[in-house]
Design a protein around this motif. Structure first.
Motif, PDB file in Angstrom:
ATOM      1  N   ALA A 275       3.359  -5.483   5.513  1.00  0.00           N
ATOM      2  CA  ALA A 275       2.080  -6.183   5.681  1.00  0.00           C
ATOM      3  C   ALA A 275       1.723  -6.400   7.149  1.00  0.00           C
ATOM      4  O   ALA A 275       0.579  -6.716   7.470  1.00  0.00           O
ATOM      5  CB  ALA A 275       2.120  -7.525   4.951  1.00  0.00           C
ATOM      6  N   ARG A 328      -4.420  -2.663   5.693  1.00  0.00           N
ATOM      7  CA  ARG A 328      -4.786  -1.444   4.969  1.00  0.00           C
ATOM      8  C   ARG A 328      -4.614  -0.295   5.959  1.00  0.00           C
ATOM      9  O   ARG A 328      -4.935  -0.449   7.139  1.00  0.00           O
ATOM     10  CB  ARG A 328      -6.241  -1.574   4.537  1.00  0.00           C
ATOM     11  CG  ARG A 328      -6.649  -0.577   3.509  1.00  0.00           C
ATOM     12  CD  ARG A 328      -8.133  -0.766   3.178  1.00  0.00           C
ATOM     13  NE  ARG A 328      -8.616   0.360   2.410  1.00  0.00           N
ATOM     14  CZ  ARG A 328      -8.563   0.421   1.092  1.00  0.00           C
ATOM     15  NH1 ARG A 328      -8.077  -0.578   0.399  1.00  0.00           N
ATOM     16  NH2 ARG A 328      -8.996   1.499   0.450  1.00  0.00           N
ATOM     17  N   TYR A 349      -3.521   3.563   2.157  1.00  0.00           N
ATOM     18  CA  TYR A 349      -2.239   2.922   1.826  1.00  0.00           C
ATOM     19  C   TYR A 349      -2.400   1.409   1.925  1.00  0.00           C
ATOM     20  O   TYR A 349      -3.169   0.901   2.750  1.00  0.00           O
ATOM     21  CB  TYR A 349      -1.150   3.353   2.819  1.00  0.00           C
ATOM     22  CG  TYR A 349      -1.020   4.847   2.973  1.00  0.00           C
ATOM     23  CD1 TYR A 349      -0.047   5.567   2.270  1.00  0.00           C
ATOM     24  CD2 TYR A 349      -1.890   5.555   3.800  1.00  0.00           C
ATOM     25  CE1 TYR A 349       0.047   6.945   2.405  1.00  0.00           C
ATOM     26  CE2 TYR A 349      -1.802   6.926   3.940  1.00  0.00           C
ATOM     27  CZ  TYR A 349      -0.830   7.623   3.240  1.00  0.00           C
ATOM     28  OH  TYR A 349      -0.739   8.985   3.374  1.00  0.00           O
ATOM     29  N   GLU A 350      -1.634   0.691   1.099  1.00  0.00           N
ATOM     30  CA  GLU A 350      -1.605  -0.773   1.177  1.00  0.00           C
ATOM     31  C   GLU A 350      -0.174  -1.255   1.075  1.00  0.00           C
ATOM     32  O   GLU A 350       0.671  -0.594   0.450  1.00  0.00           O
ATOM     33  CB  GLU A 350      -2.428  -1.373   0.019  1.00  0.00           C
ATOM     34  CG  GLU A 350      -3.919  -1.378   0.336  1.00  0.00           C
ATOM     35  CD  GLU A 350      -4.779  -1.921  -0.797  1.00  0.00           C
ATOM     36  OE1 GLU A 350      -6.005  -1.872  -0.661  1.00  0.00           O
ATOM     37  OE2 GLU A 350      -4.215  -2.388  -1.819  1.00  0.00           O
ATOM     38  N   PRO A 351       0.091  -2.432   1.676  1.00  0.00           N
ATOM     39  CA  PRO A 351       1.468  -2.929   1.606  1.00  0.00           C
ATOM     40  C   PRO A 351       1.807  -3.498   0.234  1.00  0.00           C
ATOM     41  O   PRO A 351       0.975  -4.158  -0.385  1.00  0.00           O
ATOM     42  CB  PRO A 351       1.484  -4.043   2.661  1.00  0.00           C
ATOM     43  CG  PRO A 351       0.063  -4.470   2.824  1.00  0.00           C
ATOM     44  CD  PRO A 351      -0.785  -3.278   2.490  1.00  0.00           C
ATOM     45  N   THR A 352       2.996  -3.210  -0.260  1.00  0.00           N
ATOM     46  CA  THR A 352       3.597  -3.960  -1.367  1.00  0.00           C
ATOM     47  C   THR A 352       4.781  -4.684  -0.709  1.00  0.00           C
ATOM     48  O   THR A 352       5.082  -4.416   0.461  1.00  0.00           O
ATOM     49  CB  THR A 352       4.099  -3.015  -2.478  1.00  0.00           C
ATOM     50  OG1 THR A 352       5.196  -2.257  -1.955  1.00  0.00           O
ATOM     51  CG2 THR A 352       3.000  -2.086  -2.980  1.00  0.00           C
ATOM     52  N   PRO A 353       5.455  -5.596  -1.431  1.00  0.00           N
ATOM     53  CA  PRO A 353       6.596  -6.260  -0.774  1.00  0.00           C
ATOM     54  C   PRO A 353       7.662  -5.262  -0.299  1.00  0.00           C
ATOM     55  O   PRO A 353       8.333  -5.490   0.702  1.00  0.00           O
ATOM     56  CB  PRO A 353       7.147  -7.171  -1.874  1.00  0.00           C
ATOM     57  CG  PRO A 353       5.969  -7.436  -2.750  1.00  0.00           C
ATOM     58  CD  PRO A 353       5.148  -6.171  -2.734  1.00  0.00           C
ATOM     59  N   GLU A 354       7.788  -4.136  -0.984  1.00  0.00           N
ATOM     60  CA  GLU A 354       8.860  -3.184  -0.656  1.00  0.00           C
ATOM     61  C   GLU A 354       8.488  -2.185   0.424  1.00  0.00           C
ATOM     62  O   GLU A 354       9.319  -1.789   1.228  1.00  0.00           O
ATOM     63  CB  GLU A 354       9.290  -2.389  -1.893  1.00  0.00           C
ATOM     64  CG  GLU A 354       9.988  -3.177  -2.962  1.00  0.00           C
ATOM     65  CD  GLU A 354       9.016  -4.023  -3.766  1.00  0.00           C
ATOM     66  OE1 GLU A 354       7.896  -3.559  -4.027  1.00  0.00           O
ATOM     67  OE2 GLU A 354       9.372  -5.177  -4.097  1.00  0.00           O
ATOM     68  N   LYS A 355       7.221  -1.707   0.374  1.00  0.00           N
ATOM     69  CA  LYS A 355       6.888  -0.588   1.272  1.00  0.00           C
ATOM     70  C   LYS A 355       5.392  -0.478   1.488  1.00  0.00           C
ATOM     71  O   LYS A 355       4.604  -1.141   0.812  1.00  0.00           O
ATOM     72  CB  LYS A 355       7.415   0.720   0.684  1.00  0.00           C
ATOM     73  CG  LYS A 355       6.745   1.129  -0.613  1.00  0.00           C
ATOM     74  CD  LYS A 355       7.142   2.555  -1.001  1.00  0.00           C
ATOM     75  CE  LYS A 355       6.405   3.014  -2.255  1.00  0.00           C
ATOM     76  NZ  LYS A 355       6.679   4.383  -2.615  1.00  0.00           N
ATOM     77  N   ALA A 357       2.532   1.520   0.493  1.00  0.00           N
ATOM     78  CA  ALA A 357       2.415   2.383  -0.685  1.00  0.00           C
ATOM     79  C   ALA A 357       1.087   3.128  -0.681  1.00  0.00           C
ATOM     80  O   ALA A 357       0.046   2.579  -0.312  1.00  0.00           O
ATOM     81  CB  ALA A 357       2.518   1.527  -1.947  1.00  0.00           C
ATOM     82  N   ILE A 359      -2.269   4.508  -2.053  1.00  0.00           N
ATOM     83  CA  ILE A 359      -3.167   4.130  -3.153  1.00  0.00           C
ATOM     84  C   ILE A 359      -4.113   5.260  -3.539  1.00  0.00           C
ATOM     85  O   ILE A 359      -4.531   5.347  -4.673  1.00  0.00           O
ATOM     86  CB  ILE A 359      -3.934   2.812  -2.907  1.00  0.00           C
ATOM     87  CG1 ILE A 359      -4.677   2.818  -1.586  1.00  0.00           C
ATOM     88  CG2 ILE A 359      -3.007   1.614  -2.980  1.00  0.00           C
ATOM     89  CD1 ILE A 359      -5.567   1.597  -1.431  1.00  0.00           C
TER      90      ILE A 359
END
Ligand code: FAD
Length: 393
Positions: A275, A328, A349-355, A357, A359
């Motif tokens: 993030a 973003r 791409y957008e952040p997830t808690p892991e990576k 990712a 979209i």
């Protein structure tokens, strides 16, 4: 007191952060960029120089306009990051204190990732994967190749800078050979099963350069390659082959300073918070560009420049005590297969808690008409002009 922001590395990631912060921090921060080279040669479009389609000078950029925007430039290399005292040590001596550190040092090469190749052999078998002198050397070697000679490219294992880069290079060198050395042979040794935009490259090679390029993947020994730089030999699964020019693109890790500062994981790359691009190991340090583990994003200038905008927004928010807008990211990787025949791949791409990712994603299609490929080529020229002015002002 004004926040002290040190940016290490004046490439796609670092120069973009320095320029955007200088434009937007409005006196709230002192911005210092530390970079040893006075001139930055873009790796992006350097394959076009190898293809005879662009001068090396046209890829050179100075930091003068960044200075004009209020960035303090230090022409040196950071020798140590000094996490505890927040004080970097410069290679030439002297120290600088920081409140926030931004690291975008790019890549370094792994010696013996191709047995027989170390950085000391780069004068004989260039990598040309950091642009400038190495690009000039490879072009010179290609120009001196005998008629009907063999050019060999050893492609790197994943992950590495610019996934389509080695294959765009093959295309551009093949183009050059059709002009100056039409009976030359290209041998591509590849440790990977498959690669970026493979269908598009193979279709283009068939159309533009029939019978010139031979790729040996892992099933043909492409993952069992050794080189002998002083004899100009490659050994493929035990078989010795004499070549005329050999471009070894070795395995890669984050720029050395990342590992030395204890900011790399066991793979040699830097884990980050998706993030914010902050180091997972130190929330006062941002790491972006090729050095970072950026999830689904490839290692590209386009990605580094997009990450720089997130870093800038997060830094400005931290300095002013406000909340940062949600992150973003975007990326486009362009490849020129032949003059005016350009293809692209990219996404958001957008952040997830892991990576970070993916979209959504787009990619050029096989059998596109000439007008579409020409339009993609023109878009790529616009992209080059845009990103370099976004980096350097
Ligand atoms: P860099 O741009 O390499 O910048 C790193 C900088 O840090 C360097 O200037 C270095 O001198 C400096 N540095 C390192 N260590 C230190 C230190 N200790 N102290 C101070 N400074 C330091 N990307 C695209 O988007 N599109 C393309 O078409 C494309 N084509 C490519 C073609 C080729 C042949 C190659 C090799 C790459 C290509 N790329 C492309 C990839 C792109 O060049 C990189 O992904 C991008 O430059 C990464 O930016 P960065 O900031 O991480 O590193």
């Amino acid at each position: 007191a004004r926040a002290q922001v040190l940016v290490v590395g004046g490439g796609a990631g670092g120069a973009s952060v320095a320029r955007h912060l200088a434009a937007e921090a409005a006196g709230a921060a002192d911005i210092t960029l530390i970079e040893p080279n006075a001139v930055y040669h873009t790796c992006f479009f350097s394959n076009l120089h190898l293809g005879g389609l662009r001068s090396l000078e046209s890829l050179a950029h100075s930091y003068d306009r960044l200075r004009g925007l209020g960035v303090t430039l230090i022409s040196d290399r950071v020798a140590a990051v000094g996490r505890e005292r927040r004080r970097v040590a410069l290679a030439a001596g002297g120290t600088l204190d920081w409140d926030w550190l931004v690291l975008s040092p790019g890549i370094d090469f792994v010696d013996d990732s191709v047995p027989g190749w170390t950085l000391a052999a780069a004068d004989l078998m260039p990598h040309a994967y950091k642009a400038g002198g190495q690009t000039r050397l490879l072009r010179k070697q290609l120009d001196a190749m005998p008629q009907g000679g063999t050019f060999c490219l050893v492609a790197p294992p994943n992950p590495y800078r610019c996934p389509p880069g080695p294959y765009e290079r093959i295309s551009m060198i093949a183009h050059r050979f059709t002009q100056v050395n039409p009976t030359a042979r290209i041998l591509l040794l590849d440790p990977k099963e498959g690669y970026s935009k493979q269908t598009l490259f193979e279709e283009g090679w068939q159309a533009h350069y029939p019978n010139m390029i031979e790729r040996l993947g892992p099933e043909m020994g492409g993952d069992r390659v050794e080189v002998r730089p002083d004899r100009m030999e490659v050994v493929i699964d035990g078989e010795v082959e004499k070549v005329d020019v050999c471009n070894v693109i070795p395995g890669q890790v984050a720029g050395r300073i990342i590992g030395e500062a204890g900011l790399a994981d066991e793979t040699g790359w830097a884990p980050i918070d998706p993030a914010s691009m902050k180091s997972r190991d130190d929330p006062a340090i941002f790491i972006l560009g090729d050095a970072a583990v950026a999830g689904d994003m490839p290692k590209s200038a386009s990605a580094a420049n997009s990450q720089a905008k997130v870093v800038t927004a997060v830094l400005l928010a931290e300095i002013s005590g406000n909340a940062a807008p949600p992150a973003r990211y975007v990326n486009t990787c362009w490849s020129l297969i032949a003059p005016e025949d350009s293809v692209k791949v990219g996404g958001t791409y957008e952040p997830t808690p892991e990576k970070i990712a993916s979209i959504d994603r787009f990619i050029s299609q096989p059998e596109e008409d000439r007008a579409t490929r020409l339009a993609t080529w023109q878009q790529s020229l616009g992209w080059y002009a845009g990103i370099t002015s976004d980096m350097f002002g």
